[in-house]
Design a protein around this motif. Structure first.
Motif, short mmCIF file in Angstrom:
data_model
loop_
_atom_site.label_atom_id
_atom_site.label_comp_id
_atom_site.label_asym_id
_atom_site.label_seq_id
_atom_site.Cartn_x
_atom_site.Cartn_y
_atom_site.Cartn_z
N ALA A 97 32.24 21.25 37.54
CA ALA A 97 32.98 22.47 37.19
C ALA A 97 34.41 22.41 37.71
CB ALA A 97 32.26 23.69 37.75
N THR A 98 34.58 21.82 38.88
CA THR A 98 35.92 21.68 39.46
C THR A 98 36.78 20.73 38.63
OG1 THR A 98 35.05 22.08 41.69
CG2 THR A 98 37.19 20.99 41.53
N LEU A 99 36.21 19.60 38.24
CA LEU A 99 36.96 18.66 37.41
C LEU A 99 37.34 19.30 36.07
CD1 LEU A 99 35.02 15.32 38.02
CD2 LEU A 99 37.27 15.96 38.91
N GLN A 100 36.42 20.02 35.47
CA GLN A 100 36.70 20.67 34.19
C GLN A 100 37.87 21.64 34.32
OE1 GLN A 100 33.72 23.43 32.75
NE2 GLN A 100 34.10 22.82 30.62
N ARG A 101 37.89 22.38 35.43
CA ARG A 101 38.95 23.37 35.63
C ARG A 101 40.32 22.72 35.74
NH1 ARG A 101 39.92 28.52 37.87
NH2 ARG A 101 41.79 28.61 39.19
N TYR A 102 40.42 21.61 36.48
CA TYR A 102 41.72 21.04 36.80
C TYR A 102 42.17 19.95 35.84
CZ TYR A 102 41.90 23.79 41.02
OH TYR A 102 41.96 24.84 41.89
N LEU A 103 41.25 19.39 35.08
CA LEU A 103 41.66 18.35 34.14
C LEU A 103 42.14 18.92 32.80
CD1 LEU A 103 39.00 15.54 34.75
CD2 LEU A 103 41.37 15.65 35.54
N GLY A 104 41.80 20.15 32.53
CA GLY A 104 42.29 20.79 31.32
C GLY A 104 41.91 20.04 30.06
N SER A 105 42.90 19.70 29.25
CA SER A 105 42.63 19.04 27.97
C SER A 105 42.10 17.62 28.13
CB SER A 105 43.92 19.00 27.12
OG SER A 105 44.94 18.27 27.80
N GLU A 106 42.27 17.05 29.32
CA GLU A 106 41.72 15.72 29.58
C GLU A 106 40.21 15.74 29.73
OE1 GLU A 106 43.04 12.65 29.79
OE2 GLU A 106 45.00 13.39 29.16
N TRP A 107 39.64 16.93 29.90
CA TRP A 107 38.18 17.05 30.07
C TRP A 107 37.51 17.05 28.69
CZ3 TRP A 107 35.01 16.24 33.94
CH2 TRP A 107 33.69 16.70 33.88
N THR A 108 37.43 15.89 28.10
CA THR A 108 36.80 15.73 26.79
C THR A 108 35.30 15.53 26.95
OG1 THR A 108 37.08 13.34 26.82
CG2 THR A 108 38.91 14.66 25.92
N ASP A 109 34.58 15.55 25.84
CA ASP A 109 33.15 15.31 25.90
C ASP A 109 32.85 13.92 26.47
OD1 ASP A 109 32.69 17.77 24.83
OD2 ASP A 109 32.31 17.04 22.77
N GLU A 110 33.67 12.95 26.09
CA GLU A 110 33.45 11.59 26.58
C GLU A 110 33.67 11.51 28.09
OE1 GLU A 110 35.28 12.43 24.03
OE2 GLU A 110 34.15 11.60 22.34
N VAL A 111 34.73 12.16 28.58
CA VAL A 111 35.01 12.16 30.02
C VAL A 111 33.88 12.89 30.76
CG1 VAL A 111 36.53 13.11 31.81
CG2 VAL A 111 37.49 11.91 29.83
N ALA A 112 33.43 14.00 30.20
CA ALA A 112 32.34 14.76 30.84
C ALA A 112 31.08 13.90 30.96
CB ALA A 112 32.05 16.03 30.04
N ARG A 113 30.77 13.16 29.89
CA ARG A 113 29.59 12.30 29.94
C ARG A 113 29.74 11.20 30.98
NH1 ARG A 113 29.24 13.31 24.26
NH2 ARG A 113 30.72 11.62 23.82
N SER A 114 30.94 10.61 31.09
CA SER A 114 31.16 9.55 32.07
C SER A 114 31.01 10.08 33.49
CB SER A 114 32.55 8.93 31.88
OG SER A 114 32.61 8.16 30.70
N TRP A 115 31.57 11.26 33.76
CA TRP A 115 31.46 11.82 35.10
C TRP A 115 30.02 12.22 35.42
CZ3 TRP A 115 34.08 11.34 39.26
CH2 TRP A 115 35.45 11.08 39.20
N SER A 116 29.32 12.76 34.44
CA SER A 116 27.93 13.13 34.66
C SER A 116 27.08 11.90 34.96
CB SER A 116 27.38 13.86 33.43
OG SER A 116 26.02 14.21 33.62
N GLU A 117 27.32 10.83 34.22
CA GLU A 117 26.57 9.59 34.45
C GLU A 117 26.90 9.00 35.81
OE1 GLU A 117 26.06 5.11 32.48
OE2 GLU A 117 27.11 6.70 31.37
N ALA A 118 28.19 9.01 36.16
CA ALA A 118 28.60 8.44 37.44
C ALA A 118 27.99 9.23 38.60
CB ALA A 118 30.11 8.42 37.55
N TYR A 119 28.10 10.56 38.53
CA TYR A 119 27.55 11.36 39.62
C TYR A 119 26.03 11.18 39.72
CZ TYR A 119 26.32 15.07 42.77
OH TYR A 119 25.81 15.74 43.85
N GLY A 120 25.35 11.13 38.57
CA GLY A 120 23.90 10.93 38.61
C GLY A 120 23.52 9.62 39.27
N LEU A 121 24.28 8.57 39.00
CA LEU A 121 24.01 7.27 39.61
C LEU A 121 24.24 7.33 41.12
CD1 LEU A 121 23.42 4.25 39.51
CD2 LEU A 121 25.83 3.87 38.92
#
Length: 388
Positions: A97-121
């Protein structure tokens, strides 16, 4: 997982400074107030630790296996805070949620998936490491403080009786929590080899304004119970064969004293062992806090030589200047295994001086705890003493 996207977006978030971690913790505590008591009252250092650890991991996102040990150690460290798998989901939700707030338009679906995968790992590796560690040892041991001996203006020696199932190797470090400062842990190195009576000594330097050092030196008393985490590190391990050159600045003396203790036991038990030269540096003579004991040992044992070094008092009747320079000038430095311990500047300078006189880098060992959750030095909160 797009490692380049992770690095790019992390750099964007990190460039915003304290605002990002401040929002993250505010979000976490607002959505899950029950976890607030798991964190220190003063959160400034905690925010620094979060970004330091994540920055280290994300910088290796394209080769995540190379930081597996770092991540696993984070998981083992977090056992001290009673972290369970459910907490990782809480933290992950607030982090994304923090990344989404501060990345703005850079928070794309692809970026969200990469961060979710990285954090899960990352979370999975931490949880598995914690579970494996729980099979072998508790999250911490309780130790009884026997005495707090103020050895100099700013150094105290805590003598603690530990349970008999607490074991470590000389040169390792352990995380310590004192009752006057709950939920704040600092790495300290035992200053003696393991003893049958379970007594362990810790050297603590009092740092002006240092929360932990003030609590440990001035607010800890005989009879108190402290918590001690599992030992970590093998950078200062010795095999009992090679002669040793030990170089310590300030309370960097502590792990070297434990190694020296082990060598002394080897000589007593077998009649042979490594020859040892120990250089201990301080700014002024009265901060050579273990001088009497080491001088006495050198007078009694033919295999041990002690060299005190003072940097800021030219009247000192002995070696003066930087401790690393004094040790490098020692005629017997070549061919020995060298252990260096102290502040980061002191270690860097000493290693440089040794290399300049031909000591192979492979013969020099020093502490490197980049893989621990707490980014303070094991030998001092800020380790000002002995940096010369």
């Amino acid at each position: 997982m797009d490692s380049n996207a992770l690095k790019r977006t992390w750099a964007m978030a990190a460039a915003l400074g304290d605002e990002v971690p401040l929002y993250f913790y505010s979000h976490l505590f607002a959505t899950h107030p029950e976890v607030r008591d798991m964190f220190p009252v003063a959160m400034g250092a905690q925010r620094d630790k979060l970004f330091s650890a994540l920055g280290h991991i994300i910088s290796h996102a394209d080769q995540i296996d190379t930081v597996g040990g770092f991540i696993g150690q984070l998981g083992r460290d977090h056992r001290r805070f009673s972290v369970v798998p459910a907490h990782y989901s809480m933290v992950g939700a607030s982090f994304l949620a923090t990344l989404q707030r501060y990345l703005g338009s850079e928070w794309t679906d692809e970026v969200a998936r990469s961060w979710s995968e990285a954090y899960g790992l990352i979370a999975k590796v931490m949880v598995v490491a914690a579970e494996d560690a729980a099979d072998d040892s508790p999250a911490w041991w309780d130790g009884e403080v026997l005495s707090v001996d103020r050895r100099s203006l700013d150094v105290a020696v805590l003598e603690v009786r530990m349970p008999h199932d607490f074991t470590y190797e000389p040169g390792q470090a352990v995380a310590v929590e004192v009752p006057a400062l709950p939920r704040t842990w600092r790495y300290l190195s035992p200053a003696n080899a393991p003893r049958p009576d379970g007594i362990v000594q810790f050297h603590v330097q009092l740092i002006p304004g240092g929360l932990f050092s003030t609590a440990a030196v001035r607010r800890t008393n005989a009879g108190d119970t402290i918590r001690v985490g599992a030992p970590i590190g093998d950078q200062l391990a010795v095999d009992g064969q090679r002669d040793l050159l030990l170089i310590g600045g300030g309370t960097g003396l502590a792990p070297l004293s434990a190694v020296l203790d082990k060598v002394a036991a080897q000589w007593r038990e077998t009649g042979w062992g490594p020859r040892v030269d120990l250089f201990h540096g301080a700014r002024v003579p009265w901060n050579l806090y273990d001088h009497p004991r080491l001088t006495d040992l050198a007078a009694r044992e033919h295999w041990f030589s002690f060299h005190p070094v003072v940097s800021d008092d030219p009247t000192f009747p002995g070696l003066t200047g930087y401790v690393g320079s004094a040790a490098a000038a020692h005629s017997s430095s070549l061919g020995r295994l060298v252990l260096v311990c102290g502040s980061t500047p002191m270690v860097r300078h000493t290693v440089s001086e040794l290399a300049a006189v031909g000591v192979p880098r492979s013969d020099i060992r020093y502490e490197d705890y980049t893989g621990v959750e707490d980014n303070s030095s094991p030998t001092g909160e800020d380790q000002l003493e002995g940096t010369r």
